[in-house]
Scaffold this motif. Structure first.
Motif, PDB file in Angstrom:
ATOM      1  N   GLU A 298      -8.341   3.850  -4.245  1.00 39.01           N
ATOM      2  CA  GLU A 298      -7.107   3.252  -3.709  1.00 39.01           C
ATOM      3  C   GLU A 298      -7.110   3.233  -2.185  1.00 39.01           C
ATOM      4  O   GLU A 298      -6.753   2.226  -1.566  1.00 39.01           O
ATOM      5  N   VAL A 299      -7.501   4.340  -1.584  1.00 39.26           N
ATOM      6  CA  VAL A 299      -7.546   4.404  -0.116  1.00 39.26           C
ATOM      7  C   VAL A 299      -8.515   3.367   0.426  1.00 39.26           C
ATOM      8  O   VAL A 299      -8.214   2.646   1.381  1.00 39.26           O
ATOM      9  N   ARG A 300      -9.664   3.260  -0.195  1.00 38.22           N
ATOM     10  CA  ARG A 300     -10.668   2.298   0.269  1.00 38.22           C
ATOM     11  C   ARG A 300     -10.192   0.865   0.075  1.00 38.22           C
ATOM     12  O   ARG A 300     -10.389   0.009   0.945  1.00 38.22           O
ATOM     13  N   GLN A 301      -9.527   0.594  -1.049  1.00 35.51           N
ATOM     14  CA  GLN A 301      -9.060  -0.768  -1.301  1.00 35.51           C
ATOM     15  C   GLN A 301      -7.923  -1.150  -0.361  1.00 35.51           C
ATOM     16  O   GLN A 301      -7.861  -2.278   0.133  1.00 35.51           O
ATOM     17  N   VAL A 302      -7.010  -0.215  -0.119  1.00 32.94           N
ATOM     18  CA  VAL A 302      -5.920  -0.475   0.822  1.00 32.94           C
ATOM     19  C   VAL A 302      -6.489  -0.756   2.210  1.00 32.94           C
ATOM     20  O   VAL A 302      -6.026  -1.654   2.918  1.00 32.94           O
ATOM     21  N   SER A 303      -7.506   0.005   2.598  1.00 28.95           N
ATOM     22  CA  SER A 303      -8.157  -0.225   3.886  1.00 28.95           C
ATOM     23  C   SER A 303      -8.750  -1.626   3.955  1.00 28.95           C
ATOM     24  O   SER A 303      -8.646  -2.310   4.979  1.00 28.95           O
ATOM     25  N   THR A 304      -9.359  -2.074   2.859  1.00 31.00           N
ATOM     26  CA  THR A 304      -9.953  -3.409   2.811  1.00 31.00           C
ATOM     27  C   THR A 304      -8.889  -4.498   2.880  1.00 31.00           C
ATOM     28  O   THR A 304      -9.070  -5.530   3.537  1.00 31.00           O
ATOM     29  N   ASP A 305      -7.761  -4.273   2.210  1.00 27.44           N
ATOM     30  CA  ASP A 305      -6.709  -5.291   2.091  1.00 27.44           C
ATOM     31  C   ASP A 305      -5.617  -5.156   3.149  1.00 27.44           C
ATOM     32  O   ASP A 305      -4.547  -5.762   3.020  1.00 27.44           O
ATOM     33  N   ILE A 306      -5.847  -4.385   4.198  1.00 24.74           N
ATOM     34  CA  ILE A 306      -4.779  -3.996   5.114  1.00 24.74           C
ATOM     35  C   ILE A 306      -4.071  -5.184   5.763  1.00 24.74           C
ATOM     36  O   ILE A 306      -2.849  -5.179   5.915  1.00 24.74           O
ATOM     37  N   THR A 307      -4.807  -6.237   6.112  1.00 22.19           N
ATOM     38  CA  THR A 307      -4.164  -7.397   6.747  1.00 22.19           C
ATOM     39  C   THR A 307      -3.241  -8.106   5.774  1.00 22.19           C
ATOM     40  O   THR A 307      -2.119  -8.496   6.128  1.00 22.19           O
ATOM     41  N   ARG A 308      -3.681  -8.274   4.534  1.00 22.53           N
ATOM     42  CA  ARG A 308      -2.823  -8.920   3.528  1.00 22.53           C
ATOM     43  C   ARG A 308      -1.584  -8.078   3.252  1.00 22.53           C
ATOM     44  O   ARG A 308      -0.480  -8.611   3.120  1.00 22.53           O
ATOM     45  N   ILE A 309      -1.761  -6.773   3.147  1.00 23.33           N
ATOM     46  CA  ILE A 309      -0.616  -5.882   2.911  1.00 23.33           C
ATOM     47  C   ILE A 309       0.372  -5.992   4.062  1.00 23.33           C
ATOM     48  O   ILE A 309       1.589  -6.063   3.853  1.00 23.33           O
ATOM     49  N   TYR A 310      -0.151  -6.025   5.278  1.00 25.38           N
ATOM     50  CA  TYR A 310       0.713  -6.148   6.461  1.00 25.38           C
ATOM     51  C   TYR A 310       1.533  -7.437   6.403  1.00 25.38           C
ATOM     52  O   TYR A 310       2.749  -7.434   6.650  1.00 25.38           O
ATOM     53  N   LEU A 311       0.892  -8.538   6.065  1.00 25.15           N
ATOM     54  CA  LEU A 311       1.605  -9.820   5.978  1.00 25.15           C
ATOM     55  C   LEU A 311       2.664  -9.792   4.882  1.00 25.15           C
ATOM     56  O   LEU A 311       3.806 -10.219   5.089  1.00 25.15           O
ATOM     57  N   ILE A 312       2.308  -9.293   3.713  1.00 20.41           N
ATOM     58  CA  ILE A 312       3.209  -9.331   2.563  1.00 20.41           C
ATOM     59  C   ILE A 312       4.427  -8.442   2.764  1.00 20.41           C
ATOM     60  O   ILE A 312       5.554  -8.830   2.428  1.00 20.41           O
ATOM     61  N   HIS A 313       4.243  -7.254   3.343  1.00 28.15           N
ATOM     62  CA  HIS A 313       5.362  -6.311   3.419  1.00 28.15           C
ATOM     63  C   HIS A 313       6.493  -6.849   4.292  1.00 28.15           C
ATOM     64  O   HIS A 313       7.654  -6.500   4.090  1.00 28.15           O
ATOM     65  N   TRP A 314       6.153  -7.718   5.278  1.00 26.48           N
ATOM     66  CA  TRP A 314       7.200  -8.250   6.143  1.00 26.48           C
ATOM     67  C   TRP A 314       8.208  -9.105   5.382  1.00 26.48           C
ATOM     68  O   TRP A 314       9.382  -9.176   5.752  1.00 26.48           O
ATOM     69  N   PHE A 315       7.764  -9.771   4.317  1.00 27.37           N
ATOM     70  CA  PHE A 315       8.699 -10.580   3.529  1.00 27.37           C
ATOM     71  C   PHE A 315       9.811  -9.706   2.965  1.00 27.37           C
ATOM     72  O   PHE A 315      11.000 -10.042   3.066  1.00 27.37           O
ATOM     73  N   PHE A 316       9.450  -8.559   2.397  1.00 28.02           N
ATOM     74  CA  PHE A 316      10.453  -7.662   1.812  1.00 28.02           C
ATOM     75  C   PHE A 316      11.308  -6.999   2.887  1.00 28.02           C
ATOM     76  O   PHE A 316      12.524  -6.855   2.726  1.00 28.02           O
ATOM     77  N   VAL A 317      10.669  -6.616   3.992  1.00 28.62           N
ATOM     78  CA  VAL A 317      11.415  -5.973   5.069  1.00 28.62           C
ATOM     79  C   VAL A 317      12.449  -6.926   5.648  1.00 28.62           C
ATOM     80  O   VAL A 317      13.621  -6.568   5.837  1.00 28.62           O
ATOM     81  N   CYS A 318      12.046  -8.160   5.926  1.00 30.64           N
ATOM     82  CA  CYS A 318      12.947  -9.113   6.590  1.00 30.64           C
ATOM     83  C   CYS A 318      13.995  -9.689   5.648  1.00 30.64           C
ATOM     84  O   CYS A 318      15.148  -9.884   6.043  1.00 30.64           O
ATOM     85  N   TYR A 319      13.603  -9.995   4.424  1.00 27.19           N
ATOM     86  CA  TYR A 319      14.526 -10.665   3.504  1.00 27.19           C
ATOM     87  C   TYR A 319      15.392  -9.670   2.726  1.00 27.19           C
ATOM     88  O   TYR A 319      16.590  -9.900   2.557  1.00 27.19           O
ATOM     89  N   LEU A 320      14.788  -8.588   2.247  1.00 26.71           N
ATOM     90  CA  LEU A 320      15.548  -7.607   1.465  1.00 26.71           C
ATOM     91  C   LEU A 320      16.349  -6.680   2.365  1.00 26.71           C
ATOM     92  O   LEU A 320      17.573  -6.522   2.192  1.00 26.71           O
TER      93      LEU A 320
END
Length: 363
Positions: A298-320
């Motif tokens: 999980e740690v390794r995969q999150v590290s690999t996907d970090i840019t996508r996670i960063y982009l996606i989380h903003w949708f929930f932060v800003c809208y929710l």
């Protein structure tokens, strides 16, 4: 320390647990911080748990650690030719402004819906904001230039230090016109009205440069256990002493003079953050190999996907959070509940980053 610890040949070219862990720590911190700043007002972030979360975890052990680890990643990347890096820089810059457009829409709708003029100001600020992705884009373009000039890791580090010194003397300036401020704000610290750069190249390139220099160094390391056994305690000691000094005296990036000082870091502030990054990486190096396989993956995969996670989380932060809970409902969400919501946003963002169509995002 260097006796038999480094070789002339590159002997350590595999993936590094230490910096996978560091990026994991960074993205967790960024998601938590962004969630809290959208619910708590500016004055409420100056004390208590949210102050420590925002200013110490987020300000010192999240964004700087991410930038430092990004530099290490460049040193370990297989494609670091000037053209590839320049194209990646353009993609990151455009992604940053596209994200701005997505982030600012709730504030525009709230303003149009009659929820207050402050939402218009937030809308304009978020449209113009020069944030971490924009910085990464410009940093990669500068890297492309330096690679084209065949600059060594030491020269790149010197460029980073020189820019940090320069950025310290020109931070929080007003160029005298909106046009000039917009032209200069990717490079130096400008916060004039709704024109704001939170990650100016001059003040933040030092993290990428230092990470790149470190990455090039440890590629020649023959014993990473010994390396981190020496570096981690030293970095931890320096980080602790310097943080006590900065927070006790409320100086440097912890000065009460202006919030901008937390973004427009001095070379000393940057040094403290780099010690923090090395401390986190060292902890990861010794901790992760002993964790269960599922956690390692999980740690390794999150590290690999970090840019996508960063982009996606903003949708929930800003809208929710920013749009619904704060903007429409004006809910005073308790810290514990908000922390759980933040963790849920992180978990959902991690899950979505592995699903179509988000897996097609490659920056």
């Amino acid at each position: 320390m260097t006796n038999n610890l480094f070789s002339k040949e590159e002997v350590n070219t595999g993936r590094q647990w230490s910096f996978d862990f560091a990026k994991f720590v960074a993205i967790v911190g960024m998601v938590l911080v962004h969630s809290f700043i959208y619910i708590y007002g500016e004055e409420d972030m100056d004390y208590g748990f949210q102050y420590r979360l925002n200013n110490i975890y987020g300000g010192v052990l999240a964004a700087p650690v991410f930038m430092y680890s990004m530099g290490v990643g460049v040193a370990y990347s297989r494609r670091t030719d000037a053209r590839t890096m320049f194209v990646r820089g353009i993609k990151l810059l455009l992604a940053g402004y596209l994200l701005n457009a997505i982030r600012c829409l709730p504030q525009l709708l709230l303003w149009k819906g009659g929820f207050g003029e402050e939402h218009y100001n937030l809308f304009i600020e978020e449209v113009n904001l020069f944030d971490i992705l924009q910085f990464a884009g410009v940093a990669f373009m500068l890297f492309a230039l330096l690679r084209w000039l065949k600059a060594s890791a030491s020269v790149i580090l010197l460029v980073g230090v020189s820019l940090s010194v320069f950025g310290t003397f020109v931070r929080s300036v007003d160029m005298g016109s909106t046009t000039l401020n917009m032209l200069c704000y990717p490079f130096i610290g400008i916060h004039v009205g709704n024109i704001w750069t939170s990650f100016p190249l001059a003040n933040w390139f030092i993290f990428v440069a230092a990470g790149y220099w470190t990455g090039k160094l440890i590629r020649h390391c023959t014993d990473m256990d010994r390396f981190f056994a020496l570096v981690t305690p030293a970095a931890g000691f320096l980080f602790t002493i310097c943080m006590i000094y900065l927070t006790t005296n409320k100086t440097g990036m912890f000065s009460d003079i202006s919030d901008d000082l937390f973004y427009y870091l001095t070379p000393f502030d940057a040094f403290v953050c780099i010690m923090g990054a090395l401390l986190v990486a060292g902890i990861g190096h010794f901790l992760m190999p002993h964790e269960p396989q599922i956690l390692q993956r999980e740690v390794r995969q999150v590290s690999t996907d970090i840019t996508r996670i960063y982009l996606i989380h903003w949708f929930f932060v800003c809208y929710l959070l920013g749009g619904l809970l704060d903007g429409v409902l004006h809910l005073a969400v308790p810290q514990g509940i908000l922390l759980l919501i933040s963790i849920a946003i992180l978990a959902v963002s991690v899950w979505l980053s592995r699903c179509e169509p988000f897996t097609r995002i490659r920056i």
